[in-house]
Design a protein around this motif. Structure first.
Motif, PDB file in Angstrom:
ATOM      1  N   GLN A 167       0.768  -1.371  -0.025  1.00  0.00           N
ATOM      2  CA  GLN A 167      -0.121  -0.496  -0.304  1.00  0.00           C
ATOM      3  C   GLN A 167       0.659   1.171  -0.042  1.00  0.00           C
ATOM      4  O   GLN A 167       1.801   1.366   0.842  1.00  0.00           O
ATOM      5  N   LYS A 168       0.507   2.133  -0.782  1.00  0.00           N
ATOM      6  CA  LYS A 168       1.719   2.726  -0.768  1.00  0.00           C
ATOM      7  C   LYS A 168       0.988   4.457   0.131  1.00  0.00           C
ATOM      8  O   LYS A 168       0.346   3.956   0.961  1.00  0.00           O
ATOM      9  N   GLU A 169       1.571   4.797   1.008  1.00  0.00           N
ATOM     10  CA  GLU A 169       1.102   6.033   1.419  1.00  0.00           C
ATOM     11  C   GLU A 169       0.740   7.148   1.225  1.00  0.00           C
ATOM     12  O   GLU A 169      -0.502   7.296   1.873  1.00  0.00           O
ATOM     13  N   VAL A 170       0.750   7.053   0.366  1.00  0.00           N
ATOM     14  CA  VAL A 170      -0.659   8.122  -0.292  1.00  0.00           C
ATOM     15  C   VAL A 170      -1.179   7.319  -1.521  1.00  0.00           C
ATOM     16  O   VAL A 170      -0.535   7.866  -2.349  1.00  0.00           O
ATOM     17  N   GLU A 171      -2.747   7.470  -1.562  1.00  0.00           N
ATOM     18  CA  GLU A 171      -3.311   7.264  -2.789  1.00  0.00           C
ATOM     19  C   GLU A 171      -4.395   8.421  -2.800  1.00  0.00           C
ATOM     20  O   GLU A 171      -4.938   9.045  -2.481  1.00  0.00           O
ATOM     21  N   GLN A 172      -4.747   8.595  -4.674  1.00  0.00           N
ATOM     22  CA  GLN A 172      -4.998   9.899  -4.614  1.00  0.00           C
ATOM     23  C   GLN A 172      -5.330   9.115  -6.460  1.00  0.00           C
ATOM     24  O   GLN A 172      -4.593   8.248  -6.866  1.00  0.00           O
ATOM     25  N   ASP A 173      -6.883   9.036  -6.891  1.00  0.00           N
ATOM     26  CA  ASP A 173      -7.498   8.794  -7.639  1.00  0.00           C
ATOM     27  C   ASP A 173      -6.499  10.064  -9.325  1.00  0.00           C
ATOM     28  O   ASP A 173      -7.187  11.012  -9.015  1.00  0.00           O
ATOM     29  N   PRO A 174      -6.283   9.111 -10.213  1.00  0.00           N
ATOM     30  CA  PRO A 174      -5.455   9.874 -11.352  1.00  0.00           C
ATOM     31  C   PRO A 174      -6.705  10.352 -12.263  1.00  0.00           C
ATOM     32  O   PRO A 174      -6.308  11.430 -12.837  1.00  0.00           O
ATOM     33  N   GLY A 175      -7.588  10.156 -11.821  1.00  0.00           N
ATOM     34  CA  GLY A 175      -8.746  10.785 -12.828  1.00  0.00           C
ATOM     35  C   GLY A 175      -8.594  10.107 -14.193  1.00  0.00           C
ATOM     36  O   GLY A 175      -8.290   9.156 -14.601  1.00  0.00           O
ATOM     37  N   PRO A 176      -9.017  10.894 -15.352  1.00  0.00           N
ATOM     38  CA  PRO A 176      -9.368  12.939 -15.420  1.00  0.00           C
ATOM     39  C   PRO A 176     -10.863  12.507 -14.887  1.00  0.00           C
ATOM     40  O   PRO A 176     -11.714  11.890 -15.081  1.00  0.00           O
ATOM     41  N   LEU A 177     -10.917  13.434 -14.258  1.00  0.00           N
ATOM     42  CA  LEU A 177     -11.871  14.163 -13.792  1.00  0.00           C
ATOM     43  C   LEU A 177     -12.632  15.228 -14.405  1.00  0.00           C
ATOM     44  O   LEU A 177     -12.303  16.467 -14.446  1.00  0.00           O
ATOM     45  N   SER A 178     -13.258  15.407 -15.512  1.00  0.00           N
ATOM     46  CA  SER A 178     -14.341  15.805 -16.604  1.00  0.00           C
ATOM     47  C   SER A 178     -15.673  16.636 -15.550  1.00  0.00           C
ATOM     48  O   SER A 178     -16.325  15.821 -15.517  1.00  0.00           O
ATOM     49  N   VAL A 179     -15.863  17.997 -15.208  1.00  0.00           N
ATOM     50  CA  VAL A 179     -17.155  19.054 -15.216  1.00  0.00           C
ATOM     51  C   VAL A 179     -17.264  20.138 -16.091  1.00  0.00           C
ATOM     52  O   VAL A 179     -16.446  20.658 -16.179  1.00  0.00           O
ATOM     53  N   PRO A 180     -18.261  20.290 -16.024  1.00  0.00           N
ATOM     54  CA  PRO A 180     -18.846  21.581 -16.838  1.00  0.00           C
ATOM     55  C   PRO A 180     -18.186  22.474 -15.702  1.00  0.00           C
ATOM     56  O   PRO A 180     -18.060  22.648 -15.005  1.00  0.00           O
ATOM     57  N   GLU A 181     -18.139  23.979 -16.334  1.00  0.00           N
ATOM     58  CA  GLU A 181     -18.002  25.102 -16.183  1.00  0.00           C
ATOM     59  C   GLU A 181     -18.946  25.286 -14.576  1.00  0.00           C
ATOM     60  O   GLU A 181     -19.970  25.099 -15.211  1.00  0.00           O
ATOM     61  N   GLY A 182     -18.537  25.894 -13.731  1.00  0.00           N
ATOM     62  CA  GLY A 182     -19.255  25.687 -12.791  1.00  0.00           C
ATOM     63  C   GLY A 182     -19.773  25.474 -11.513  1.00  0.00           C
ATOM     64  O   GLY A 182     -20.443  25.341 -10.447  1.00  0.00           O
ATOM     65  N   ALA A 183     -19.636  24.228 -11.787  1.00  0.00           N
ATOM     66  CA  ALA A 183     -19.157  23.197 -10.845  1.00  0.00           C
ATOM     67  C   ALA A 183     -18.472  23.176  -9.642  1.00  0.00           C
ATOM     68  O   ALA A 183     -18.053  23.594  -9.788  1.00  0.00           O
ATOM     69  N   ILE A 184     -19.701  22.079  -8.807  1.00  0.00           N
ATOM     70  CA  ILE A 184     -17.849  22.002  -7.761  1.00  0.00           C
ATOM     71  C   ILE A 184     -17.330  21.262  -6.942  1.00  0.00           C
ATOM     72  O   ILE A 184     -17.796  20.133  -7.744  1.00  0.00           O
ATOM     73  N   VAL A 185     -15.931  21.168  -7.639  1.00  0.00           N
ATOM     74  CA  VAL A 185     -15.250  20.038  -8.062  1.00  0.00           C
ATOM     75  C   VAL A 185     -14.766  19.183  -6.510  1.00  0.00           C
ATOM     76  O   VAL A 185     -14.425  20.679  -5.168  1.00  0.00           O
ATOM     77  N   SER A 186     -14.664  18.295  -5.970  1.00  0.00           N
ATOM     78  CA  SER A 186     -14.331  17.353  -5.035  1.00  0.00           C
ATOM     79  C   SER A 186     -12.952  16.459  -5.469  1.00  0.00           C
ATOM     80  O   SER A 186     -13.088  15.523  -6.522  1.00  0.00           O
ATOM     81  N   LEU A 187     -11.772  16.937  -4.771  1.00  0.00           N
ATOM     82  CA  LEU A 187     -10.942  15.753  -4.949  1.00  0.00           C
ATOM     83  C   LEU A 187      -9.988  15.668  -3.254  1.00  0.00           C
ATOM     84  O   LEU A 187     -10.548  16.563  -2.691  1.00  0.00           O
ATOM     85  N   ASN A 188      -9.819  14.177  -4.006  1.00  0.00           N
ATOM     86  CA  ASN A 188      -9.717  13.709  -2.332  1.00  0.00           C
ATOM     87  C   ASN A 188      -8.404  12.825  -2.577  1.00  0.00           C
ATOM     88  O   ASN A 188      -6.998  12.829  -3.177  1.00  0.00           O
ATOM     89  N   CYS A 189      -7.825  12.575  -1.329  1.00  0.00           N
ATOM     90  CA  CYS A 189      -6.687  11.811  -0.796  1.00  0.00           C
ATOM     91  C   CYS A 189      -6.799  11.457   0.334  1.00  0.00           C
ATOM     92  O   CYS A 189      -7.334  11.044   1.707  1.00  0.00           O
ATOM     93  N   THR A 190      -6.088   9.771   0.113  1.00  0.00           N
ATOM     94  CA  THR A 190      -5.693   8.339   1.972  1.00  0.00           C
ATOM     95  C   THR A 190      -5.092   8.503   1.792  1.00  0.00           C
ATOM     96  O   THR A 190      -3.925   8.962   1.177  1.00  0.00           O
ATOM     97  N   TYR A 191      -4.526   8.220   3.001  1.00  0.00           N
ATOM     98  CA  TYR A 191      -3.194   8.216   3.568  1.00  0.00           C
ATOM     99  C   TYR A 191      -2.586   7.171   4.416  1.00  0.00           C
ATOM    100  O   TYR A 191      -3.999   6.812   5.269  1.00  0.00           O
TER     101      TYR A 191
END
Lengths: 112, 113
Positions: free
Chosen positions: A1-25
């Motif tokens: 298990q890596k020390e820090v995990e992050q979903d590489p995406g890509p995450l595609s959203v329309p302009e004006g959206a609320i974006v949520s980016l996350n990491c676990t460790y």
């Protein structure tokens, strides 16, 4: 298990959206949590840093840290096409000699 | 106020050669760290310099060495280059005691053929 995990995406959203980016460790010794933005073929740009658990807001950006769950988030409100970049989370154990441990980064694409 | 600067921007080398990369920290910063970023990966810590001494080192072989000068600028040297050394090499600077506030330069893109 890596020390820090992050979903590489890509995450595609329309302009004006609320974006949520996350990491676990996995390393419970991490106390400082940073978010960097990296445009293609450029160096990472420091967006925000937080200490321990809690929230921190800076303009359209909000960082949240939940140490009990070993989970951190970055929220972007009213996302803009100029926010399209890779977002890297980073962590360190202390403010002294401790180094930064990064996630792989999440690519965000905001379409007009 | 100039930020962190690095030179050169791009570099192409052949396997077995040696390379030197340079970094000037942000004004007021005295601690410099070097990171390697492979394509599609997050930066990996190589080493950190403070007061002209290597203070911390990541999991990199001895082929990677560095130096910090009295004006806080720094060099990264890589000997006996391998194809796997191809990456973006990033320099980060900070004030001592503020490890959470590191600022990165634009990087040097090294290609080993």
């Amino acid at each position: 298990q890596k020390e820090v995990e992050q979903d590489p995406g890509p995450l595609s959203v329309p302009e004006g959206a609320i974006v949520s980016l996350n990491c676990t460790y996995s390393n419970s010794a991490f106390q400082y949590f940073m978010w960097y933005r990296q445009y293609s073929r450029k160096g990472p740009e420091l967006l925000m840093y937080t200490y321990s658990s809690g929230n921190k807001e800076d303009g359209r950006f909000t960082a949240q840290v939940d140490k009990s769950s070993k989970y951190i988030s970055l929220f972007i409100r009213d996302s803009q096409p100029s926010d399209s970049a890779t977002y890297l989370c980073a962590m360190s154990e202390n403010s002294g000699y401790s180094t930064l441990t990064f996630g792989k980064g999440t690519m965000l694409l905001v379409s007009p | 106020d100039a930020g962190v600067t690095q030179s050169p921007t791009h570099l192409i080398k052949t396997r077995g050669q040696q390379v030197t990369l340079r970094c000037s920290p942000k004004s007021g910063h005295d601690t410099v760290s070097w990171y390697q970023q492979a394509l599609g990966q997050g930066p990996q810590f190589i080493f950190q310099y403070y007061e002209e001494e290597e203070r911390q080192r990541g999991n990199f072989p001895d082929r990677f060495s560095g130096h910090q000068f009295p004006n806080y600028s720094s060099e990264l040297n890589v000997n006996a280059l391998l194809l796997g050394d191809s990456a973006l090499y990033l320099c980060a600077s900070r004030r001592s005691g503020r490890g959470y506030e590191q600022y990165f330069g634009p990087g040097t893109r090294l290609t080993v053929t």
